[in-house]
Design a protein around this motif. Sequence first.
Motif, mmCIF file in Angstrom:
data_model
loop_
_atom_site.group_PDB
_atom_site.id
_atom_site.type_symbol
_atom_site.label_atom_id
_atom_site.label_comp_id
_atom_site.label_asym_id
_atom_site.label_seq_id
_atom_site.Cartn_x
_atom_site.Cartn_y
_atom_site.Cartn_z
ATOM 1 N N ARG A 204 79.415 108.145 -1.933
ATOM 2 C CA ARG A 204 80.979 108.278 -1.032
ATOM 3 C C ARG A 204 81.447 107.647 -1.123
ATOM 4 O O ARG A 204 82.484 107.565 -2.339
ATOM 5 C CB ARG A 204 79.848 108.839 0.267
ATOM 6 C CG ARG A 204 81.149 109.913 1.593
ATOM 7 C CD ARG A 204 80.682 109.951 2.725
ATOM 8 N NE ARG A 204 81.714 110.795 2.610
ATOM 9 C CZ ARG A 204 81.262 111.656 4.491
ATOM 10 N NH1 ARG A 204 80.259 111.220 4.736
ATOM 11 N NH2 ARG A 204 82.538 112.141 4.928
ATOM 12 N N ALA A 205 82.495 107.069 -0.109
ATOM 13 C CA ALA A 205 83.280 106.415 0.166
ATOM 14 C C ALA A 205 83.018 104.832 -0.079
ATOM 15 O O ALA A 205 84.225 104.080 -0.756
ATOM 16 C CB ALA A 205 83.952 106.155 1.769
ATOM 17 N N GLY A 206 81.846 104.276 -1.016
ATOM 18 C CA GLY A 206 81.688 103.059 -1.524
ATOM 19 C C GLY A 206 81.133 103.120 -2.806
ATOM 20 O O GLY A 206 81.088 103.897 -3.016
ATOM 21 N N VAL A 207 80.705 102.013 -3.537
ATOM 22 C CA VAL A 207 80.242 101.137 -4.105
ATOM 23 C C VAL A 207 79.450 100.515 -4.248
ATOM 24 O O VAL A 207 79.115 99.412 -3.582
ATOM 25 C CB VAL A 207 81.100 100.201 -5.127
ATOM 26 C CG1 VAL A 207 80.437 100.816 -6.723
ATOM 27 C CG2 VAL A 207 82.307 101.410 -5.605
ATOM 28 N N TRP A 208 78.184 100.677 -4.259
ATOM 29 C CA TRP A 208 76.786 99.637 -5.119
ATOM 30 C C TRP A 208 76.306 99.273 -5.791
ATOM 31 O O TRP A 208 76.195 100.138 -7.168
ATOM 32 C CB TRP A 208 75.378 101.324 -4.516
ATOM 33 C CG TRP A 208 73.843 100.396 -4.282
ATOM 34 C CD1 TRP A 208 73.206 100.708 -5.314
ATOM 35 C CD2 TRP A 208 73.130 99.852 -3.009
ATOM 36 N NE1 TRP A 208 72.033 99.835 -4.623
ATOM 37 C CE2 TRP A 208 72.170 99.146 -4.185
ATOM 38 C CE3 TRP A 208 74.103 99.259 -2.523
ATOM 39 C CZ2 TRP A 208 71.627 98.676 -2.955
ATOM 40 C CZ3 TRP A 208 73.026 98.209 -1.108
ATOM 41 C CH2 TRP A 208 72.208 97.711 -1.590
ATOM 42 N N LEU A 209 76.434 98.060 -5.855
ATOM 43 C CA LEU A 209 75.835 97.305 -7.064
ATOM 44 C C LEU A 209 74.460 96.825 -6.875
ATOM 45 O O LEU A 209 74.157 95.979 -6.021
ATOM 46 C CB LEU A 209 76.575 96.658 -7.007
ATOM 47 C CG LEU A 209 78.322 96.338 -6.667
ATOM 48 C CD1 LEU A 209 79.422 95.262 -6.735
ATOM 49 C CD2 LEU A 209 78.634 97.293 -7.645
ATOM 50 N N THR A 210 73.978 97.039 -7.918
ATOM 51 C CA THR A 210 71.921 96.202 -8.486
ATOM 52 C C THR A 210 71.672 96.306 -9.769
ATOM 53 O O THR A 210 72.371 96.408 -10.670
ATOM 54 C CB THR A 210 70.889 97.159 -7.364
ATOM 55 O OG1 THR A 210 69.807 96.062 -6.722
ATOM 56 C CG2 THR A 210 70.696 98.237 -7.946
ATOM 57 N N ILE A 211 70.340 95.643 -9.959
ATOM 58 C CA ILE A 211 69.614 95.894 -10.657
ATOM 59 C C ILE A 211 68.946 96.951 -10.709
ATOM 60 O O ILE A 211 68.652 97.027 -10.269
ATOM 61 C CB ILE A 211 68.809 94.680 -11.069
ATOM 62 C CG1 ILE A 211 70.116 93.327 -10.805
ATOM 63 C CG2 ILE A 211 68.167 94.232 -12.206
ATOM 64 C CD1 ILE A 211 69.757 91.674 -10.692
#
Length: 248
Positions: A204-211
């Motif tokens: 939505r309004a943000g960004v998720w960063l992961t492996i």
Amino acid sequence: MGVYPIMYILFDIERLLDGVQDLRPYELPHHTEGGYTWHVFHRRHYTFTASADDFRQALAWLRGDRQPPLYDGAEPEPNVFYFTLGTHSEDSRVVFEFLDDHQRLLPVDARERHVIAQVSFDGLKNDGFLSPFHPAWPIVRAVLAVTRPVHAHVTGDVFSTEDGSLDLERIALGVDTSTFIGPEQLANLPDDAFAHFAFVERVRAGVWLTIPAPHPQGSQTVGAALCDRHWEAGRVLAQQLSDAAPIL
């Protein structure tokens, strides 16, 4: 016995109140265990209702006077309330705890606008972070989508902060293996800020960063080089966040 990493979320209160009712389908109203504050005698189990005003009242209680000590000579009991989302499977259960101590990390003038939550989930099968395959990820993703936090990240566990290293900068600017960048922070970052992360998902309004996989050892989808690139990108991003704008 599970392994329970900790996720810190910095919420904008108005956005939290706007979205919290959308989380009712995920609620486990009878689940009164779990979380790191299970030992707090007076902690309150928040049960979702049809009105966001009840959640606002819980937040106001959190900022109020502490509870009476359990016995003469003891310290007053901290104010803690919590709720649990997910399913009855331990793998997908997520406990959200709100502690008065954490709110004191916020500047006084920010406490009416922001609130900090600590979130625990089962990390035993996933090396302690929220990959896209983690059974708790759909629950956490729903929370991030409807409440649009300022920032969130997953760290080792609550005991890693017992040395007093937990502060507002760590909560609001921390970048780890799994990190959420909210709308205010996105506005102050360059367009290529996420180019070198292993996995990037718009929420939505943000960004998720992961492996994208539990562990590089023996994985067919993630190698050590990709993990190294992800962690180096996180180091750069943390500096960009620190340089971009005030924390709040």
